[in-house]
Motif scaffolding. Structure first.
Motif, PDB file in Angstrom:
ATOM      1  N   PRO A 177     -36.722 -11.767  -2.439  1.00 39.81           N
ATOM      2  CA  PRO A 177     -36.603 -12.705  -1.320  1.00 39.81           C
ATOM      3  C   PRO A 177     -37.521 -12.392  -0.135  1.00 39.81           C
ATOM      4  O   PRO A 177     -37.823 -13.273   0.660  1.00 39.81           O
ATOM      5  CB  PRO A 177     -35.142 -12.566  -0.888  1.00 39.81           C
ATOM      6  CG  PRO A 177     -34.439 -11.863  -1.988  1.00 39.81           C
ATOM      7  CD  PRO A 177     -35.471 -11.090  -2.736  1.00 39.81           C
ATOM      8  N   ALA A 178     -37.998 -11.158  -0.002  1.00 43.18           N
ATOM      9  CA  ALA A 178     -38.751 -10.751   1.186  1.00 43.18           C
ATOM     10  C   ALA A 178     -39.977 -11.625   1.438  1.00 43.18           C
ATOM     11  O   ALA A 178     -40.243 -12.008   2.580  1.00 43.18           O
ATOM     12  CB  ALA A 178     -39.159  -9.284   1.071  1.00 43.18           C
ATOM     13  N   ALA A 179     -40.722 -11.963   0.409  1.00 37.15           N
ATOM     14  CA  ALA A 179     -41.931 -12.764   0.580  1.00 37.15           C
ATOM     15  C   ALA A 179     -41.594 -14.141   1.140  1.00 37.15           C
ATOM     16  O   ALA A 179     -42.259 -14.622   2.061  1.00 37.15           O
ATOM     17  CB  ALA A 179     -42.679 -12.893  -0.736  1.00 37.15           C
ATOM     18  N   LEU A 180     -40.575 -14.772   0.600  1.00 35.62           N
ATOM     19  CA  LEU A 180     -40.193 -16.099   1.086  1.00 35.62           C
ATOM     20  C   LEU A 180     -39.603 -16.000   2.491  1.00 35.62           C
ATOM     21  O   LEU A 180     -39.938 -16.799   3.368  1.00 35.62           O
ATOM     22  CB  LEU A 180     -39.185 -16.759   0.147  1.00 35.62           C
ATOM     23  CG  LEU A 180     -38.734 -18.156   0.575  1.00 35.62           C
ATOM     24  CD1 LEU A 180     -39.891 -19.132   0.538  1.00 35.62           C
ATOM     25  CD2 LEU A 180     -37.604 -18.643  -0.270  1.00 35.62           C
ATOM     26  N   LEU A 234     -36.493 -26.102   4.193  1.00 34.80           N
ATOM     27  CA  LEU A 234     -36.523 -25.700   2.787  1.00 34.80           C
ATOM     28  C   LEU A 234     -36.172 -26.890   1.910  1.00 34.80           C
ATOM     29  O   LEU A 234     -35.335 -27.720   2.285  1.00 34.80           O
ATOM     30  CB  LEU A 234     -35.523 -24.579   2.522  1.00 34.80           C
ATOM     31  CG  LEU A 234     -35.695 -23.305   3.329  1.00 34.80           C
ATOM     32  CD1 LEU A 234     -34.601 -22.303   2.978  1.00 34.80           C
ATOM     33  CD2 LEU A 234     -37.070 -22.707   3.123  1.00 34.80           C
ATOM     34  N   LEU A 235     -36.801 -26.963   0.758  1.00 34.06           N
ATOM     35  CA  LEU A 235     -36.442 -27.917  -0.275  1.00 34.06           C
ATOM     36  C   LEU A 235     -35.836 -27.092  -1.403  1.00 34.06           C
ATOM     37  O   LEU A 235     -36.506 -26.228  -1.978  1.00 34.06           O
ATOM     38  CB  LEU A 235     -37.663 -28.698  -0.773  1.00 34.06           C
ATOM     39  CG  LEU A 235     -37.402 -29.703  -1.886  1.00 34.06           C
ATOM     40  CD1 LEU A 235     -36.406 -30.780  -1.441  1.00 34.06           C
ATOM     41  CD2 LEU A 235     -38.708 -30.333  -2.343  1.00 34.06           C
ATOM     42  N   VAL A 236     -34.559 -27.348  -1.676  1.00 37.47           N
ATOM     43  CA  VAL A 236     -33.837 -26.597  -2.691  1.00 37.47           C
ATOM     44  C   VAL A 236     -33.647 -27.515  -3.890  1.00 37.47           C
ATOM     45  O   VAL A 236     -32.837 -28.448  -3.849  1.00 37.47           O
ATOM     46  CB  VAL A 236     -32.477 -26.103  -2.149  1.00 37.47           C
ATOM     47  CG1 VAL A 236     -31.807 -25.170  -3.140  1.00 37.47           C
ATOM     48  CG2 VAL A 236     -32.639 -25.423  -0.792  1.00 37.47           C
ATOM     49  N   LEU A 275     -37.082 -23.122  -5.148  1.00 38.58           N
ATOM     50  CA  LEU A 275     -36.899 -23.149  -3.705  1.00 38.58           C
ATOM     51  C   LEU A 275     -38.270 -23.180  -3.062  1.00 38.58           C
ATOM     52  O   LEU A 275     -39.111 -22.326  -3.360  1.00 38.58           O
ATOM     53  CB  LEU A 275     -36.102 -21.924  -3.239  1.00 38.58           C
ATOM     54  CG  LEU A 275     -35.461 -22.081  -1.858  1.00 38.58           C
ATOM     55  CD1 LEU A 275     -34.204 -21.244  -1.763  1.00 38.58           C
ATOM     56  CD2 LEU A 275     -36.400 -21.728  -0.752  1.00 38.58           C
ATOM     57  N   ARG A 276     -38.488 -24.184  -2.208  1.00 34.83           N
ATOM     58  CA  ARG A 276     -39.800 -24.375  -1.597  1.00 34.83           C
ATOM     59  C   ARG A 276     -39.663 -24.402  -0.082  1.00 34.83           C
ATOM     60  O   ARG A 276     -38.672 -24.897   0.453  1.00 34.83           O
ATOM     61  CB  ARG A 276     -40.420 -25.678  -2.085  1.00 34.83           C
ATOM     62  CG  ARG A 276     -40.599 -25.691  -3.595  1.00 34.83           C
ATOM     63  CD  ARG A 276     -41.124 -26.996  -4.089  1.00 34.83           C
ATOM     64  NE  ARG A 276     -41.153 -27.021  -5.552  1.00 34.83           N
ATOM     65  CZ  ARG A 276     -41.513 -28.050  -6.255  1.00 34.83           C
ATOM     66  NH1 ARG A 276     -41.904 -29.168  -5.652  1.00 34.83           N
ATOM     67  NH2 ARG A 276     -41.518 -28.000  -7.573  1.00 34.83           N
ATOM     68  N   ALA A 315     -31.418 -15.228   0.720  1.00 39.84           N
ATOM     69  CA  ALA A 315     -31.518 -14.050  -0.154  1.00 39.84           C
ATOM     70  C   ALA A 315     -30.511 -14.129  -1.292  1.00 39.84           C
ATOM     71  O   ALA A 315     -30.848 -13.862  -2.453  1.00 39.84           O
ATOM     72  CB  ALA A 315     -31.323 -12.773   0.660  1.00 39.84           C
ATOM     73  N   GLU A 316     -29.269 -14.503  -0.987  1.00 41.70           N
ATOM     74  CA  GLU A 316     -28.246 -14.604  -2.029  1.00 41.70           C
ATOM     75  C   GLU A 316     -28.611 -15.678  -3.048  1.00 41.70           C
ATOM     76  O   GLU A 316     -28.447 -15.487  -4.257  1.00 41.70           O
ATOM     77  CB  GLU A 316     -26.877 -14.889  -1.425  1.00 41.70           C
ATOM     78  CG  GLU A 316     -25.791 -14.974  -2.484  1.00 41.70           C
ATOM     79  CD  GLU A 316     -24.401 -15.101  -1.915  1.00 41.70           C
ATOM     80  OE1 GLU A 316     -23.629 -15.914  -2.472  1.00 41.70           O
ATOM     81  OE2 GLU A 316     -24.057 -14.376  -0.956  1.00 41.70           O
ATOM     82  N   THR A 317     -29.098 -16.814  -2.569  1.00 44.80           N
ATOM     83  CA  THR A 317     -29.494 -17.907  -3.465  1.00 44.80           C
ATOM     84  C   THR A 317     -30.579 -17.429  -4.433  1.00 44.80           C
ATOM     85  O   THR A 317     -30.493 -17.673  -5.642  1.00 44.80           O
ATOM     86  CB  THR A 317     -29.975 -19.114  -2.648  1.00 44.80           C
ATOM     87  OG1 THR A 317     -28.881 -19.603  -1.867  1.00 44.80           O
ATOM     88  CG2 THR A 317     -30.507 -20.215  -3.539  1.00 44.80           C
ATOM     89  N   LEU A 318     -31.583 -16.757  -3.903  1.00 43.67           N
ATOM     90  CA  LEU A 318     -32.678 -16.275  -4.749  1.00 43.67           C
ATOM     91  C   LEU A 318     -32.218 -15.186  -5.711  1.00 43.67           C
ATOM     92  O   LEU A 318     -32.693 -15.106  -6.844  1.00 43.67           O
ATOM     93  CB  LEU A 318     -33.821 -15.746  -3.885  1.00 43.67           C
ATOM     94  CG  LEU A 318     -34.580 -16.810  -3.090  1.00 43.67           C
ATOM     95  CD1 LEU A 318     -35.555 -16.152  -2.127  1.00 43.67           C
ATOM     96  CD2 LEU A 318     -35.298 -17.780  -4.004  1.00 43.67           C
TER      97      LEU A 318
END
Length: 133
Positions: A7-10, A89-91, A80-81, A46-49
């Motif tokens: 998740p860190a990069a996003l 965000l577009l999920v 996830l975008r 983070a949890e979603t990813l």
């Protein structure tokens, strides 16, 4: 999502607001249907990813909201975008059942028409059935 990503990069690309939130639009991945808009904080993203199950931040409850936790109407993450400004965000999801707490497939069920506001989507699951009220 088949492979777990870091998740860190996003998270570094997201412009969270003063409350630590970012708007998240949930869209059915295969049909393009817009299902809902909600908020995410860093932990929800983070949890979603990490889990592949979509998690939001509930402003009314002041805690993480794991979509479908009480209703069973879960959202599985497909993609996830982040937009060009980093503030939305577009999920892309695979939605189980209905997305709206009113029992409709989408939260966007009210349309502006010349004759006034019109409900354009039916209730598919009575809310009391979703939440046992």
């Amino acid at each position: 999502m088949s492979a777990q990503i870091d998740p860190a990069a996003l998270l570094s690309r997201i412009s969270f607001d003063a409350d630590g939130l970012v708007a998240a639009i949930a869209q059915q991945h295969d049909s393009g249907e817009v299902l809902m808009m909600a908020w995410m904080n860093r932990d929800a993203v983070a949890e979603t990813l990490t889990t592949g199950q979509v998690c939001y931040w509930s402003r009314s409850r002041g805690k993480l909201w794991r979509k479908g936790e009480s209703s069973g109407q879960r959202q599985r993450l497909v993609d996830l975008r982040v937009d060009c400004d980093g503030d939305t965000l577009l999920v892309l999801v695979d939605q189980d059942g209905v997305a709206c707490h009113t029992g409709r497939r989408t939260c966007f069920y009210t349309a502006a028409r010349p004759e006034g506001l019109v409900e354009v989507a039916p209730v598919l699951v009575p809310p009391e059935q979703l939440y046992g009220a």
